[in-house]
Write a protein that holds these residues in place. Structure first.
Motif, PDB file in Angstrom:
ATOM      1  N   GLU A 493       0.522  -1.309   0.202  1.00 50.00           N
ATOM      2  CA  GLU A 493      -0.165   0.039  -0.001  1.00 50.00           C
ATOM      3  C   GLU A 493       0.724   2.015   0.116  1.00 50.00           C
ATOM      4  N   GLY A 494       0.923   1.862  -1.151  1.00 48.83           N
ATOM      5  CA  GLY A 494       0.938   3.058  -0.764  1.00 48.83           C
ATOM      6  C   GLY A 494       2.598   3.295  -2.616  1.00 48.83           C
ATOM      7  N   VAL A 495       3.335   2.118  -3.046  1.00 48.61           N
ATOM      8  CA  VAL A 495       3.379   1.823  -3.499  1.00 48.61           C
ATOM      9  C   VAL A 495       2.986   2.591  -5.065  1.00 48.61           C
ATOM     10  N   ILE A 496       3.485   3.344  -6.028  1.00 44.26           N
ATOM     11  CA  ILE A 496       2.692   3.523  -6.780  1.00 44.26           C
ATOM     12  C   ILE A 496       3.484   2.997  -7.649  1.00 44.26           C
ATOM     13  N   GLU A 497       4.817   3.304  -7.996  1.00 42.58           N
ATOM     14  CA  GLU A 497       5.281   2.131  -9.357  1.00 42.58           C
ATOM     15  C   GLU A 497       6.705   2.019  -8.835  1.00 42.58           C
TER      16      GLU A 497
END
Length: 787
Positions: A493-497
């Motif tokens: 959760e919170g990792v975009i790329e």
């Protein structure tokens, strides 16, 4: 005192302003020479002494796992003087209040004896007690940043298991003079630690009982390093050898040596520029003095003084200024060197660093100053010897202006009388005006180069951490893992790329040129860590070859289209023949790029990744860091902002700090040149200005004639100074670039604007100082003949 000595003192007092300015220019050149020589000697001798005193190894041989009895066979290799095996492994330190795990290097120490090689300096506390396996020594720099001291507890993760240790001492070591987190280039005491533990305890933590994973060697004087490395590699190949290397390729030693090399290059290039400018100024002052005192020279010769005695008088004048400046420069050089030596001691973690100047440097400073001044004086003294008493006592023949360019009727109609006098003065004496223009433009060029250099460092920061590296977090793994790990990171959760990469240690060869480094395997179109061209445009990572950084391509003397030999130093250790398909612009380090799939295929290790670049939601960063800290496969976590801050600190307080010294000196030089030009012009034309006052011109009009000429010369010097500054900037950027960072030779309009303002400001202050003398001009004294 002889009459000529009395005259010498009077002459020095009469031109004291110019003499002081020239002496300061000489002093600054000698200052740089003495300061840099002292720093070079101090760093070189301190490094040599430190290495010898603590028995720093000359050869390092990392290996996966080798039995201890193999050390006896290594010792029998011809040229080997001493051998020691140790355990050197990665660890993570868990500090309260810090979300990101801190990377550390765990190094073993013999349980019952001092290390045979690579001993350490105990800065505080005591050494390890073999009976207590939970005791450690900690790197002093890391301990100071985090407020740790002997007696404190420290939690660390080793081989996936968390342990708590007791700090009993703080230490430094010659192999950690330049200490950086693994995989990074910038030293940062807050983010990297070294832990020294007893050999038995560390072997148990990493399952290396009865084994070692790094061999250390020293060599005999007649040893041939390439032959020793070759035999050592063959002996360790079956145990997972990662490639032996000499001390010159050791990460810490390489950067210390690069710093010494950079100082040596600067010491050869910068002081001669300053001393050359000083010689030029001395030549102008003395030549004009001889011209104005030709009647006095004739009288001296008529009264029996020989040409040699008169020439010696003017040579003494030159020497008085040169030697005074040289002695002042020696004193200031020692003071500046002592100040900078403390910076280098903190930066490179020397336990001791005594600033020492070779006496030859003082002699060199004085000798070079005298030589530079003498070169300008020789041409003037020729005029003294050539003057006969009868010729010298006659007024000089009026200058022939019949062939000079006149002022057209249009200009006569536009310009008033004082303006026409200014223009005529420049037209009728173009040589003198050109000399002044060249002198001021040289000062401006120095300022442009120094300001451009400072802007170049800022450019490196902006480009590297804004255009090339655009990830927020870099995660590295203990060993290459299957690419399914990337999916686990993406699910956080919170990792975009997420963008995977593969790092491989390798030796790169092209003909006679080699470089020990590594290869970075990237996706075909990377977004978070990119290869870019000289226009900072992204380069597509092709599947049919390798892309080299320009600095590395220069080291290997290779161009696109040629084939590079890659000797992989891990896994199956294949030797690859890879075509070079492109050259990238790298501002930090000397990276190489291949497509990750192609690299894995060449290594016969499909779908493997060494780590990943992450772009994250800053609001969820604490949760992400906590999860990464709990993952046993994670070897380290690096934040872009922390890396940027570490680089900026290096540039501001470490090796890059010397550019501020050079920028300040360039500013002083610029002012000295402009002020000298104004003073010399005033000294030459004081009688003319007094005559103009007598025939009715006001102080404002006479001041305008003098300052108008200075203003035109200054304006003419600006474009020439900009041109010279452009080329000097490129030379300085090359001199300051190292393996650690590359300073681009870029056009920064602000540097030219600031340098131009500095010249104009110096001209305004110099003009104001000279204008005061014009207003206070004694008409009767100025109009008197000196004889």
């Amino acid at each position: 005192m002889t009459p000529l000595d009395h005259k010498l003192l009077r002459d020095l007092w009469r031109v004291k302003g110019q003499a002081i300015a020239i002496a300061v220019v000489i002093a600054l050149g000698v200052l740089m020479l003495v300061m840099m020589d002292g720093l070079i000697n101090s760093l070189t001798e301190t490094k040599r002494t430190y290495y010898e005193r603590y028995r720093f190894a000359e050869v390092f041989a990392p290996v996966k796992r080798a039995p201890e009895h193999l050390l006896d066979n290594i010792a029998k290799i011809p040229g080997v003087a001493a051998v020691a095996g140790r355990i050197n492994a990665g660890a993570l330190i868990n500090l309260p209040g810090i979300a990101v795990p801190v990377r550390a290097q765990a190094v073993s120490l013999p349980d019952f004896a001092p290390p045979r090689l690579n001993d350490l300096y105990l800065a505080a506390g005591r050494r390890l007690d073999p009976a207590r396996p939970d005791e450690i020594l900690l790197l002093e720099g890391f301990a100071k940043v985090h407020g740790l001291s002997p007696g404190d507890k420290l939690s660390a993760t080793m081989s996936g298991a968390k342990r708590t240790f007791q700090i009993v001492g703080l230490a430094q070591a010659p192999e950690f003079l330049y200490s950086t987190p693994p995989g990074e280039l910038m030293p940062d005491d807050a983010r990297f630690a070294v832990i020294w533990m007893g050999e038995h305890s560390l072997a148990a933590a990493y399952d290396l009982k009865g084994a070692f994973n790094e061999a250390l060697l020293t060599l005999t004087r007649d040893a041939r390093l390439p032959e020793v490395l070759d035999q050592l590699d063959r002996m360790l190949a079956s145990y997972g050898g990662l490639g032996a290397y000499g001390v010159d390729d050791h990460f810490s030693d390489r950067f210390v040596s690069e710093e010494i090399k950079g100082l040596a290059m600067s010491s050869k290039g910068v002081p001669p520029i300053f001393l050359g400018v000083a010689a030029f100024l001395l030549y102008i002052v003395i030549s004009r003095m001889v011209e104005s005192e030709r009647e006095q020279i004739g009288l001296l010769k008529a009264f029996g003084y020989s040409s040699g005695e008169v020439g010696a008088h003017y040579f003494k004048f030159i020497m008085a200024i040169a030697i005074s400046g040289a002695l002042l420069g020696c004193l200031l050089g020692v003071l500046a060197g002592r100040s900078l030596s403390s910076v280098y001691q903190e930066y490179y973690k020397f336990p001791f660093l005594v600033f020492q100047v070779d006496p030859a440097a003082f002699l060199m400073g004085v000798a070079v100053s005298v030589l530079a001044a003498s070169v300008g004086g020789v041409f003037v003294l020729r005029k003294v010897f050539a003057l006969t008493p009868a010729t010298a006592m006659r007024p000089p023949a009026p200058a022939d202006y019949s062939r000079s360019v006149g002022i057209g009727k249009t200009l006569k109609a536009v310009l008033d009388q004082p303006s026409r006098i200014v223009v005529r003065g420049l037209i009728r004496q173009p040589g003198r005006a050109l000399a002044a223009v060249v002198g001021i433009s040289a000062g401006m060029a120095l300022s442009v180069a120094m300001i451009s250099l400072m802007s170049g460092f800022d450019r490196v920061l902006d480009m590297n951490f804004g255009v090339i590296e655009r990830s927020d977090v870099t995660v590295s793994f203990v060993e290459p893992l299957l690419d399914k790990t990337v999916y686990e990171l993406q699910r956080m959760e919170g990792v975009i790329e997420v963008e995977p990469f593969r790092s491989v240690s390798a030796t790169l060869r092209h003909g006679l040129y080699t470089y020990r480094g590594g290869i970075s395997g990237l996706v075909a179109e990377p977004r978070l860590n990119r290869a870019v061209d000289d226009q900072m445009q992204a380069i597509y990572v092709r599947a049919d070859g390798i892309i080299l950084a320009k600095s590395l391509a220069d080291i290997l003397h290779i161009q696109p289209g040629e084939t590079l030999t890659v000797e992989v130093r891990e896994g199956r250790r294949p030797v690859l023949q890879v075509p070079v398909v492109g050259v990238a612009q790298a501002l930090l380090g000397a990276p190489t790029y291949m497509q990750i799939g192609t690299l894995n295929q060449a290594l016969k290790e499909q779908n493997r990744v060494s780590g990943a670049y992450l772009r994250i939601d800053s609001a969820r960063s604490a949760v992400i860091y906590h999860k990464l800290k709990d993952m046993p496969a994670v070897a380290g976590v690096s934040l872009r902002e922390e890396s940027r801050a570490a680089f900026k600190k290096v540039m501001d307080t470490g090796a890059g700090a010397i550019r501020y010294v050079m920028a300040a000196i360039a500013g002083v030089i610029t002012f000295g040149i402009v002020y000298n030009s104004a003073r010399i012009t005033f000294a030459e034309r004081s009688r003319d200005l007094a005559s103009l006052r007598v025939i009715g011109l006001t102080t404002g009009e006479t001041g305008f004639i003098l300052l108008g000429e200075l203003g035109i010369i200054t304006l003419l010097a600006l474009p020439l100074g900009s041109l010279l500054g452009y080329y000097l900037s490129m030379a300085v950027s090359v001199a300051f670039s190292t393996d650690l960072y590359s300073i681009p030779a870029i056009f920064v309009p602000e540097s030219y604007g600031v340098a131009a303002l500095a010249v104009l400001g110096a001209s305004a202050i110099s003009g104001w100082l000279v204008k005061r003398d014009v207003d206070r001009l004694d008409l009767v004294s100025a109009l008197k003949t000196r004889e």
